[in-house]
Enzyme design. Structure first.
Site, PDB file in Angstrom:
ATOM      1  N   THR A  98       0.865  -1.175   0.000  1.00 33.18           N
ATOM      2  CA  THR A  98       0.000   0.000   0.000  1.00 33.18           C
ATOM      3  C   THR A  98       0.901   1.224   0.000  1.00 33.18           C
ATOM      4  OG1 THR A  98      -1.714  -1.185   1.231  1.00 33.18           O
ATOM      5  CG2 THR A  98      -1.861   1.214   1.184  1.00 33.18           C
ATOM      6  N   ILE A 172      -8.065   2.273  -5.391  1.00 31.34           N
ATOM      7  CA  ILE A 172      -9.066   1.355  -4.848  1.00 31.34           C
ATOM      8  C   ILE A 172      -8.644   0.868  -3.465  1.00 31.34           C
ATOM      9  CG2 ILE A 172     -10.030  -0.972  -5.103  1.00 31.34           C
ATOM     10  CD1 ILE A 172     -10.263  -0.410  -8.086  1.00 31.34           C
ATOM     11  N   LYS A 173      -7.379   0.492  -3.316  1.00 37.95           N
ATOM     12  CA  LYS A 173      -6.924  -0.005  -2.004  1.00 37.95           C
ATOM     13  C   LYS A 173      -7.051   1.079  -0.939  1.00 37.95           C
ATOM     14  CE  LYS A 173      -5.307  -2.447   1.258  1.00 37.95           C
ATOM     15  NZ  LYS A 173      -3.903  -2.744   1.487  1.00 37.95           N
ATOM     16  N   LEU A 174      -6.677   2.313  -1.264  1.00 37.06           N
ATOM     17  CA  LEU A 174      -6.795   3.395  -0.297  1.00 37.06           C
ATOM     18  C   LEU A 174      -8.259   3.669   0.033  1.00 37.06           C
ATOM     19  CD1 LEU A 174      -4.028   5.816  -1.598  1.00 37.06           C
ATOM     20  CD2 LEU A 174      -3.937   4.357   0.436  1.00 37.06           C
TER      21      LEU A 174
END
Length: 306
Positions: A98, A172-174
């Site tokens: 991340t 998207i991950k954040l």
């Protein structure tokens, strides 16, 4: 057909079980970590170890990395002994960390200039889900590279979703992490409301998990919340890093995130009380602390971890 030769950089809490899954699937794996002792469990399981990312890149077909932050990613790619130095005009780098979209884009450009295809493949899930290969992965970058490594990703994750050619997977991950942090604060507000009305804590948590607002996140954290047992699966120090990355993206895109900004202030308060080592679930007790109905000494572990 011989299996792809896999390199892995960052054999920590998440990287280690994923490496073991690849070894169990029959892939030859070579590893590197700045802390060499981190590699011992995977070496015992059959992996080889190399002295630098440069040497790793020269010896394998695909390099995976699980790195803590932007600086770590830049270092493994662009340092004197980094992946670029070992690139020979081919290969794939899959980063599962991340990190910020900005640094990721910089790395992508540098790798492309040396002929290396770069995939952003951050994962969502816990260490236990990594061990059981039940993580979710969102992947962006060259589609042909995704198609080439998808069988490998399938040994690591339950779902592999291709989302675009650039930094889409990072965003998207954040976004998902933002919602995890906000939802943890939300359950804390619900618990504070019920506690003031005299409800039992365990009863409230069970009721939430049996209701329309139940979620895998709440169910995973249920016992931690009931016992106020906050040994870290996702430490507050790591949460702060991810939340700051997301808020920086929001500022650049003029996106208003009022709830996330409030959660960031809650985290700052917890940091000021030497609670950075606790699990993110401790966010659920922020309001109880602010009202004087809970204290860090009520939580377990009550002292910082190593």
């Amino acid at each position: 057909m011989n299996p792809l030769r896999i390199g892995w950089i960052g054999v920590g809490a998440m990287g280690r079980p994923m490496c073991l899954n690849l070894l169990n699937a029959g892939y030859p794996v070579m590893v590197f970590d700045k802390t060499a002792s981190q590699c011992e469990p995977v070496i015992a399981a059959g992996a080889a170890m190399t002295a630098s990312p440069k040497d790793l890149m020269a010896a394998v077909d695909v390099v995976f990395s699980t790195i803590f932050n932007d600086e770590g990613l830049r270092d493994i790619v662009m340092s004197e002994d980094g992946l670029l130095a070992g690139a020979a005009g081919a290969g794939i780098h899959v980063d599962m960390s991340t990190v910020s979209p900005d640094v990721s884009a910089t790395v992508a450009q540098a790798l492309a200039q040396r002929g290396v295809q770069y995939l952003r493949a951050p994962v969502s899930g816990t260490v236990s889900l990594a061990a059981s290969a039940q993580l979710s992965s969102y992947v962006s970058g060259p589609k042909e590279a995704f198609d080439a490594v998808r069988p490998v990703l399938a040994c690591l994750t339950a779902r592999q979703t291709y989302v675009g050619e650039a930094e889409e997977a990072r965003v998207i991950k954040l976004m998902i992490n933002l919602m995890v942090f906000m939802s943890t604060a939300v359950i804390g507000e619900g618990l504070a409301f019920g506690a003031r009305a005299g409800l039992d804590r365990a009863l409230m948590i069970d009721a939430i998990n049996d209701s329309i607002v139940a979620s895998p996140h709440y169910k995973t954290k249920a016992e931690k919340l009931k016992q106020r047992e906050y040994s870290a699966d996702g430490a507050i120090s790591l949460v702060v890093k991810d939340l700051d990355l997301a808020l920086a993206v929001a500022r650049r895109n003029d996106a208003a995130l009022p709830i996330s900004s409030l959660v960031r202030q809650y985290l700052a308060m917890m940091q000021s009380r030497d609670m950075s080592h606790l699990d993110v679930a401790a966010l659920a007790d922020v309001l109880a602390m602010m009202s004087g109905h809970a204290d860090a000494q009520d939580f377990r572990p009550s002292c910082p971890g190593p």
